[in-house]
Enzyme design. Structure first.
Site, PDB file in Angstrom:
ATOM      1  N   ARG A  52       0.840  -1.206   0.000  1.00  0.00           N
ATOM      2  CA  ARG A  52       0.000   0.000   0.000  1.00  0.00           C
ATOM      3  C   ARG A  52       0.872   1.252   0.000  1.00  0.00           C
ATOM      4  O   ARG A  52       0.576   2.229  -0.690  1.00  0.00           O
ATOM      5  CB  ARG A  52      -0.955  -0.016   1.202  1.00  0.00           C
ATOM      6  CG  ARG A  52      -1.949   1.137   1.184  1.00  0.00           C
ATOM      7  CD  ARG A  52      -3.008   1.017   2.260  1.00  0.00           C
ATOM      8  NE  ARG A  52      -2.464   1.186   3.602  1.00  0.00           N
ATOM      9  CZ  ARG A  52      -3.176   1.090   4.715  1.00  0.00           C
ATOM     10  NH1 ARG A  52      -4.477   0.821   4.637  1.00  0.00           N
ATOM     11  NH2 ARG A  52      -2.632   1.243   5.897  1.00  0.00           N
ATOM     12  N   LYS A 151      -2.528   7.002   1.171  1.00  0.00           N
ATOM     13  CA  LYS A 151      -2.303   7.321   2.581  1.00  0.00           C
ATOM     14  C   LYS A 151      -1.211   8.388   2.619  1.00  0.00           C
ATOM     15  O   LYS A 151      -0.032   8.093   2.791  1.00  0.00           O
ATOM     16  CB  LYS A 151      -1.911   6.051   3.345  1.00  0.00           C
ATOM     17  CG  LYS A 151      -2.090   6.182   4.846  1.00  0.00           C
ATOM     18  CD  LYS A 151      -2.115   4.826   5.508  1.00  0.00           C
ATOM     19  CE  LYS A 151      -2.034   4.921   7.010  1.00  0.00           C
ATOM     20  NZ  LYS A 151      -3.136   5.616   7.664  1.00  0.00           N
ATOM     21  N   GLU A 184     -15.884   6.679   6.061  1.00  0.00           N
ATOM     22  CA  GLU A 184     -15.069   6.070   7.117  1.00  0.00           C
ATOM     23  C   GLU A 184     -14.947   7.081   8.233  1.00  0.00           C
ATOM     24  O   GLU A 184     -15.448   8.202   8.126  1.00  0.00           O
ATOM     25  CB  GLU A 184     -13.699   5.700   6.555  1.00  0.00           C
ATOM     26  CG  GLU A 184     -12.940   6.887   5.982  1.00  0.00           C
ATOM     27  CD  GLU A 184     -11.639   6.502   5.284  1.00  0.00           C
ATOM     28  OE1 GLU A 184     -11.057   5.473   5.636  1.00  0.00           O
ATOM     29  OE2 GLU A 184     -11.211   7.259   4.397  1.00  0.00           O
TER      30      GLU A 184
HETATM   31  N1  PMP Z   1      -9.082   5.102   7.309  1.00  0.00           N
HETATM   32  C1  PMP Z   1      -8.197   6.082   7.568  1.00  0.00           C
HETATM   33  C2  PMP Z   1      -8.498   7.463   7.118  1.00  0.00           C
HETATM   34  C3  PMP Z   1      -6.996   5.787   8.252  1.00  0.00           C
HETATM   35  O1  PMP Z   1      -6.112   6.754   8.505  1.00  0.00           O
HETATM   36  C4  PMP Z   1      -6.753   4.459   8.659  1.00  0.00           C
HETATM   37  C5  PMP Z   1      -5.461   4.079   9.343  1.00  0.00           C
HETATM   38  N2  PMP Z   1      -5.242   4.736  10.540  1.00  0.00           N
HETATM   39  C6  PMP Z   1      -7.724   3.480   8.403  1.00  0.00           C
HETATM   40  C7  PMP Z   1      -8.864   3.842   7.699  1.00  0.00           C
HETATM   41  C8  PMP Z   1      -7.514   2.062   8.821  1.00  0.00           C
HETATM   42  O2  PMP Z   1      -6.539   1.464   8.037  1.00  0.00           O
HETATM   43  P1  PMP Z   1      -5.631   0.255   8.542  1.00  0.00           P
HETATM   44  O3  PMP Z   1      -6.547  -0.832   8.985  1.00  0.00           O
HETATM   45  O4  PMP Z   1      -4.817  -0.119   7.362  1.00  0.00           O
HETATM   46  O5  PMP Z   1      -4.816   0.780   9.683  1.00  0.00           O
END
Ligand code: PMP
Length: 284
Positions: A52, A151, A184
């Protein structure tokens, strides 16, 4: 405890882990990052996180000056040098040192920073009783503007929403997209349970495709819990039987209230609890 920080192949004590004020990561939020966890010395879904990271970098036309294998080794070395087995890992790749203009071509080399530290989860009480969240009026960046699938170090969109959540007395905020669909939370993905089916917004809604989200979907499929990635509205969350959030730091945390309305009977539900137990087995 003063952990050592990896910067471009060298280790520095936390107090001396410093980078230039001309780094475009600082000046413009120009860079990408990952938040990962290690359990018992093993990084959870390590390859997926690194994948990622490299995809995020590719999307912003940033060349990471090492291979994915070298990056994984650097993460493992940072954990080892700090004697950490259960840790939170923050991996940052910034555009690097440049000039005061935004031109990324003036930054010859990306900087790679790996910070390992102890984990900071929500208080245990919230894992048992659930979290309250509030809907933010700040909408999630549309994918046509800055894709939430990247990200990036540019988290102001999320921070604006987080501030709204905090102002409403909640530690997380729900973000909708420009069509009013559920995306989210500011640092976590969201799931609901409706009539025994697990539902979560599909990537098309404009979300970060969380690694923990993926792990939870895999667990549901393996254990016969019906699940679907789809479009959800805030109404769906209001009338859900259960709700929870997922993220590398938070793992799986139940949500029992949204916008002052209890979700289901206001307690963490059975499917949420089952998934929390299955996730614990997975990382044991
Ligand atoms: N959405 C956002 C905006 C995030 O910053 C994160 C990670 N902190 C997630 C979802 C969750 O992602 P992951 O399970 O890969 O940590």
């Amino acid at each position: 405890m003063s952990y050592k920080v990896y910067i471009n192949g060298e280790f520095f004590d936390k107090e001396n882990a410093k980078i230039s004020v001309y780094d475009h990561g600082l000046l413009y939020g120009d860079g990408v990052f990952e938040g990962m966890r290690s359990y018992n010395g093993k990084v959870f879904r390590h390859e997926e996180h690194i994948d990622r990271l490299y995809k995020s970098a590719k999307a912003i036309h940033l060349t990471i000056p090492m291979t994915q294998e070298e990056m994984m080794r650097a993460v493992n070395d940072t954990l080892a040098i700090n004697g950490l087995k259960d840790a939170y890992i923050r991996l940052v790749v910034s555009r690097g040192v440049g000039t005061l203009g935004i031109d990324p071509n003036r930054c010859p080399t990306a900087q790679v920073i790996i910070i390992t530290d102890m984990i900071s989860l929500y208080p245990q009480e919230l894992y048992e009783n659930g979290l309250g969240i509030a809907t933010a009026s700040t909408i999630r960046n549309p994918a046509s503007s800055l894709s939430p699938r990247i990200k990036s170090l540019n988290y102001l969109n999320n921070i604006m929403a987080k501030l709204e959540g905090l102002q409403a007395g909640c530690s997380e905020a729900l973000m909708l997209n420009h069509q009013g669909q559920v995306c989210e939370c500011t640092g976590d993905n969201i799931f609901i349970v409706q009539d025994g089916t697990l539902l979560t917004p599909s990537p098309d809604c404009g979300i970060l495709e969380g690694i923990t989200r993926g792990a939870v979907l895999d667990l549901a499929r393996e254990h016969g819990i019906p699940c679907k990635e789809c479009v959800l509205t805030r109404h769906d969350v209001y009338i859900a039987d259960e709700c929870f959030l997922t993220g590398s730091a938070a793992e799986i945390i139940p949500v029992t209230q949204i916008d002052a309305r209890p979700i289901g009977d206001g307690k963490p539900g059975p499917i949420t609890q089952k998934l929390i137990a299955l996730f614990k087995e997975l990382i044991a």
